[in-house]
Design a protein around this motif. Structure first.
Motif, PDB file in Angstrom:
ATOM      1  N   ASP A   6     -21.488  -8.953 -11.659  1.00 11.36           N
ATOM      2  CA  ASP A   6     -22.751  -9.211 -10.957  1.00 11.36           C
ATOM      3  C   ASP A   6     -23.056  -8.087  -9.975  1.00 11.36           C
ATOM      4  O   ASP A   6     -22.175  -7.313  -9.594  1.00 11.36           O
ATOM      5  N   VAL A   7     -24.335  -8.004  -9.599  1.00 12.25           N
ATOM      6  CA  VAL A   7     -24.795  -6.958  -8.687  1.00 12.25           C
ATOM      7  C   VAL A   7     -25.681  -7.567  -7.603  1.00 12.25           C
ATOM      8  O   VAL A   7     -26.098  -8.721  -7.706  1.00 12.25           O
ATOM      9  N   GLN A   8     -25.955  -6.761  -6.590  1.00 13.43           N
ATOM     10  CA  GLN A   8     -26.866  -7.178  -5.513  1.00 13.43           C
ATOM     11  C   GLN A   8     -28.319  -7.070  -5.982  1.00 13.43           C
ATOM     12  O   GLN A   8     -28.627  -6.286  -6.882  1.00 13.43           O
ATOM     13  N   PRO A   9     -29.228  -7.819  -5.355  1.00 13.19           N
ATOM     14  CA  PRO A   9     -30.659  -7.639  -5.658  1.00 13.19           C
ATOM     15  C   PRO A   9     -31.060  -6.176  -5.427  1.00 13.19           C
ATOM     16  O   PRO A   9     -30.462  -5.503  -4.596  1.00 13.19           O
ATOM     17  N   GLU A  10     -32.076  -5.713  -6.181  1.00 10.96           N
ATOM     18  CA  GLU A  10     -32.420  -4.296  -6.151  1.00 10.96           C
ATOM     19  C   GLU A  10     -33.380  -3.919  -5.028  1.00 10.96           C
ATOM     20  O   GLU A  10     -33.593  -2.745  -4.774  1.00 10.96           O
ATOM     21  N   ASP A  11     -33.988  -4.891  -4.380  1.00 11.48           N
ATOM     22  CA  ASP A  11     -34.988  -4.518  -3.378  1.00 11.48           C
ATOM     23  C   ASP A  11     -34.339  -3.899  -2.126  1.00 11.48           C
ATOM     24  O   ASP A  11     -33.158  -4.100  -1.898  1.00 11.48           O
ATOM     25  N   PRO A  12     -35.071  -3.094  -1.343  1.00 10.93           N
ATOM     26  CA  PRO A  12     -36.505  -2.789  -1.427  1.00 10.93           C
ATOM     27  C   PRO A  12     -36.826  -1.789  -2.549  1.00 10.93           C
ATOM     28  O   PRO A  12     -36.374  -0.661  -2.507  1.00 10.93           O
ATOM     29  N   LEU A  13     -37.649  -2.262  -3.481  1.00 12.78           N
ATOM     30  CA  LEU A  13     -37.955  -1.479  -4.692  1.00 12.78           C
ATOM     31  C   LEU A  13     -38.621  -0.143  -4.394  1.00 12.78           C
ATOM     32  O   LEU A  13     -38.369   0.857  -5.068  1.00 12.78           O
ATOM     33  N   ASP A  14     -39.484  -0.100  -3.380  1.00 14.34           N
ATOM     34  CA  ASP A  14     -40.243   1.134  -3.121  1.00 14.34           C
ATOM     35  C   ASP A  14     -39.366   2.251  -2.553  1.00 14.34           C
ATOM     36  O   ASP A  14     -39.800   3.382  -2.426  1.00 14.34           O
ATOM     37  N   GLU A  15     -38.119   1.928  -2.217  1.00 14.08           N
ATOM     38  CA  GLU A  15     -37.239   2.985  -1.724  1.00 14.08           C
ATOM     39  C   GLU A  15     -36.386   3.614  -2.830  1.00 14.08           C
ATOM     40  O   GLU A  15     -35.644   4.563  -2.598  1.00 14.08           O
ATOM     41  N   TRP A  16     -36.479   3.067  -4.034  1.00 13.94           N
ATOM     42  CA  TRP A  16     -35.757   3.657  -5.165  1.00 13.94           C
ATOM     43  C   TRP A  16     -36.518   4.875  -5.693  1.00 13.94           C
ATOM     44  O   TRP A  16     -37.739   4.815  -5.854  1.00 13.94           O
ATOM     45  N   ARG A  17     -35.791   5.952  -5.986  1.00 16.44           N
ATOM     46  CA  ARG A  17     -36.431   7.133  -6.580  1.00 16.44           C
ATOM     47  C   ARG A  17     -36.365   7.090  -8.110  1.00 16.44           C
ATOM     48  O   ARG A  17     -36.968   7.906  -8.788  1.00 16.44           O
ATOM     49  N   THR A  18     -35.574   6.133  -8.660  1.00 12.73           N
ATOM     50  CA  THR A  18     -35.518   5.910 -10.109  1.00 12.73           C
ATOM     51  C   THR A  18     -35.631   4.406 -10.332  1.00 12.73           C
ATOM     52  O   THR A  18     -35.598   3.639  -9.368  1.00 12.73           O
ATOM     53  N   GLU A  19     -35.749   3.993 -11.584  1.00 10.34           N
ATOM     54  CA  GLU A  19     -35.773   2.555 -11.866  1.00 10.34           C
ATOM     55  C   GLU A  19     -34.364   1.990 -11.672  1.00 10.34           C
ATOM     56  O   GLU A  19     -33.414   2.504 -12.287  1.00 10.34           O
ATOM     57  N   PRO A  20     -34.203   0.924 -10.851  1.00  8.61           N
ATOM     58  CA  PRO A  20     -32.851   0.418 -10.574  1.00  8.61           C
ATOM     59  C   PRO A  20     -32.072   0.004 -11.823  1.00  8.61           C
ATOM     60  O   PRO A  20     -30.853   0.162 -11.859  1.00  8.61           O
ATOM     61  N   PHE A  21     -32.761  -0.530 -12.824  1.00  3.78           N
ATOM     62  CA  PHE A  21     -32.039  -0.976 -14.017  1.00  3.78           C
ATOM     63  C   PHE A  21     -32.279  -0.057 -15.222  1.00  3.78           C
ATOM     64  O   PHE A  21     -32.065  -0.453 -16.354  1.00  3.78           O
ATOM     65  N   GLU A  22     -32.703   1.176 -14.938  1.00  6.25           N
ATOM     66  CA  GLU A  22     -32.766   2.191 -15.984  1.00  6.25           C
ATOM     67  C   GLU A  22     -31.890   3.365 -15.527  1.00  6.25           C
ATOM     68  O   GLU A  22     -32.333   4.230 -14.760  1.00  6.25           O
ATOM     69  N   PRO A  23     -30.600   3.342 -15.947  1.00  4.43           N
ATOM     70  CA  PRO A  23     -29.677   4.376 -15.481  1.00  4.43           C
ATOM     71  C   PRO A  23     -30.224   5.779 -15.700  1.00  4.43           C
ATOM     72  O   PRO A  23     -30.745   6.081 -16.777  1.00  4.43           O
ATOM     73  N   THR A  24     -30.141   6.603 -14.670  1.00  6.41           N
ATOM     74  CA  THR A  24     -30.732   7.941 -14.711  1.00  6.41           C
ATOM     75  C   THR A  24     -29.736   8.942 -14.126  1.00  6.41           C
ATOM     76  O   THR A  24     -29.192   8.697 -13.046  1.00  6.41           O
ATOM     77  N   VAL A  25     -29.511  10.042 -14.850  1.00  6.71           N
ATOM     78  CA  VAL A  25     -28.601  11.083 -14.357  1.00  6.71           C
ATOM     79  C   VAL A  25     -29.418  12.249 -13.829  1.00  6.71           C
ATOM     80  O   VAL A  25     -30.317  12.744 -14.506  1.00  6.71           O
TER      81      VAL A  25
END
Ligand SMILES: [Zn+2]
Length: 456
Positions: free
Chosen positions: A89-108
């Motif tokens: 399990d993981v923590q909730p992803e918010d605050p969403l607007d502070e992510w520079r990538t999609e939280p559930f779309e792994p990005t390198v």
């Protein structure tokens, strides 16, 4: 080192990146009950596809726990079983607007892999699976038996871990345990923890009237906010000593070895001040023990939140009828939540605060592995082979909390952590990440550890 080359490990990890990404794409947010069943089944499939046996275990009202088993190979030591503890399990992803990538779309990007849950703790499960896979193609096979306990409620306080361990103690029986996590610090040293602090978390409430009142009535009516802050203030003096009678007496004194290990732990008070922008000197400046001792050996009593009366814009003159505080007590070995509750209650009553209600909301027992156990040396030495002689730091227990106690109690295993996080992993925060170079090293450490454990 091991019979498996670094290149081979990198090849296996790279080959399996897509399955790692698929695992990261699962939105297994336990607090919101999202994709829990799918993720448990995905972990089961991951274990089975790597050649292990797996079961999804289910207790009433609990998120499933995934059991996994890999048998030692033909030249392995089948008398020894190592258990991995992880959580899907993981923590909730918010605050969403502070992510520079999609939280559930792994990005390198530039060697850094971003995704919610990657550092805490999906990469560690994957590193362990990759290490096991690397052994599949060798003649000798897996050096020892390996089991997995992968739970789905770690991020909500692991309320059912002990129930699962009690129910399935035989299934999970093992000799030693490797915990979910371990992080490199700002000097690239990997921290390996042999325990955790426990916690007792309270809500304290004072109700002084049926309704909020015009504050002119403060001349005659008691004020819940004053009552509460006075009660809280009675628990700690200005030197930051906890003044609850008997509070420090519960502590199991650290052993000579624990003190020696602590003395070798690096600690930079200025870095702490800078990292957090502390406006005051460290509170240990006024205490009789060091910041390192405070972090590892001593309990804390913390006001985590306060709420009462009017706190909006401008003024509103009221006399609040109710005041509330959240109190977090971190526990070290010797402390039990129920005993702490009893002491706090006695303290309040003795000091005339019988009206302060105190409710224990949640608790976790502390745990510390016996540092004399030979597995401690096995884990540390294997880490030094991979990370470097002066790049591994043992801590008797971390300053944080986790559900280790049940593993000690029901399985009677020594427990040490190791992981692929780094100082900027940002667990629980937006832009959570790991460095891929740390991931490869993490796989290598697991490979070397399994072999070292066989030979120990
Ligand atoms: Zn976490």
């Amino acid at each position: 080192m091991s019979q498996i080359s670094e290149n081979e490990l990198k090849r296996i990890s790279d080959k399996n990146m897509e399955r790692f990404y698929d695992y990261l794409r699962l939105e297994s947010v336990s607090a919101q009950g999202r994709q829990i069943k799918q993720t448990a089944e995905a972990v089961q499939a991951l274990i089975e596809n790597t050649g292990g046996e797996s079961k999804v275990l289910k207790l009433e009202g609990a998120h499933p726990v995934v059991y996994g088993f890999f048998e030692a190979g033909p030249t392995g030591d089948s008398e020894k079983t190592l258990l991995f503890y992880d959580h899907y399990d993981v923590q909730p992803e918010d605050p969403l607007d502070e992510w520079r990538t999609e939280p559930f779309e792994p990005t390198v990007k530039e060697g850094i892999l971003y995704a919610r849950g990657v550092s805490d703790n999906k990469a560690n499960l994957m590193a362990r699976i990759n290490a096991i896979e690397a052994y599949k193609n060798t003649e000798g096979g897996l050096p020892v038996n390996v089991k997995f306990f992968v739970e789905g409620e770690e991020e909500i306080g692991s309320p059912h871990v002990d129930d699962y361990l009690k129910t399935y103690a035989d299934l999970f029986a093992a000799d030693v345990c490797i915990w979910e996590a371990g992080s490199k610090d700002s000097d690239e040293r990997l921290g390996i923890s042999a325990g955790i602090k426990g916690i007792a978390y309270y809500e304290a409430r004072v109700t002084s009237a049926d309704i909020d009142m015009h504050s002119s009535l403060a001349a005659i009516a008691d004020n819940s906010a004053w009552r509460l802050v006075q009660a809280l203030a009675s628990m700690r003096n200005v030197k930051n000593e906890i003044t609850v009678d008997g509070f420090y007496d519960m502590m199991t004194p650290p052993t000579e070895l624990e003190k020696k290990v602590l003395a070798e732990m690096p600690f930079d008070p200025d870095a702490s001040k800078q990292n957090y922008g502390l406006k005051h000197s460290l509170i240990t400046d006024q205490l009789t023990y060091s910041p390192e001792e405070a972090l590892v050996f001593y309990p804390t009593l913390t006001i985590s939140g306060l709420l009462s009366g009017y706190t909006g814009l401008g003024t509103k003159t009221i006399l609040p009828r109710q005041a509330l505080a959240k109190i977090d007590v971190r526990l070290v070995p010797g402390y039990e939540p129920d005993k702490v509750t009893k002491l706090l209650r006695e303290h309040l009553d003795k000091n005339g605060f019988e009206d302060v209600e105190l409710e224990l909301l949640t608790s976790v027992m502390p745990f510390r592995t016996n540092l004399e156990d030979s597995f401690v040396k096995t884990v540390i030495d294997s880490a030094k082979k991979v990370y470097g002689e002066d790049k591994v730091v043992l801590e008797p227990n971390s300053a944080g909390t986790g559900p280790m106690y049940g593993f000690g109690k029901y399985l009677n295993v020594p427990i040490l952590g190791s992981g692929t996080e780094w100082v900027k992993s940002g667990a629980h925060a937006p832009n959570e990440n790991i460095r891929l170079s740390d991931f490869y090293q993490g796989v290598e450490h697991m490979v070397v550890l399994l072999e070292s454990y066989k030979d120990s």
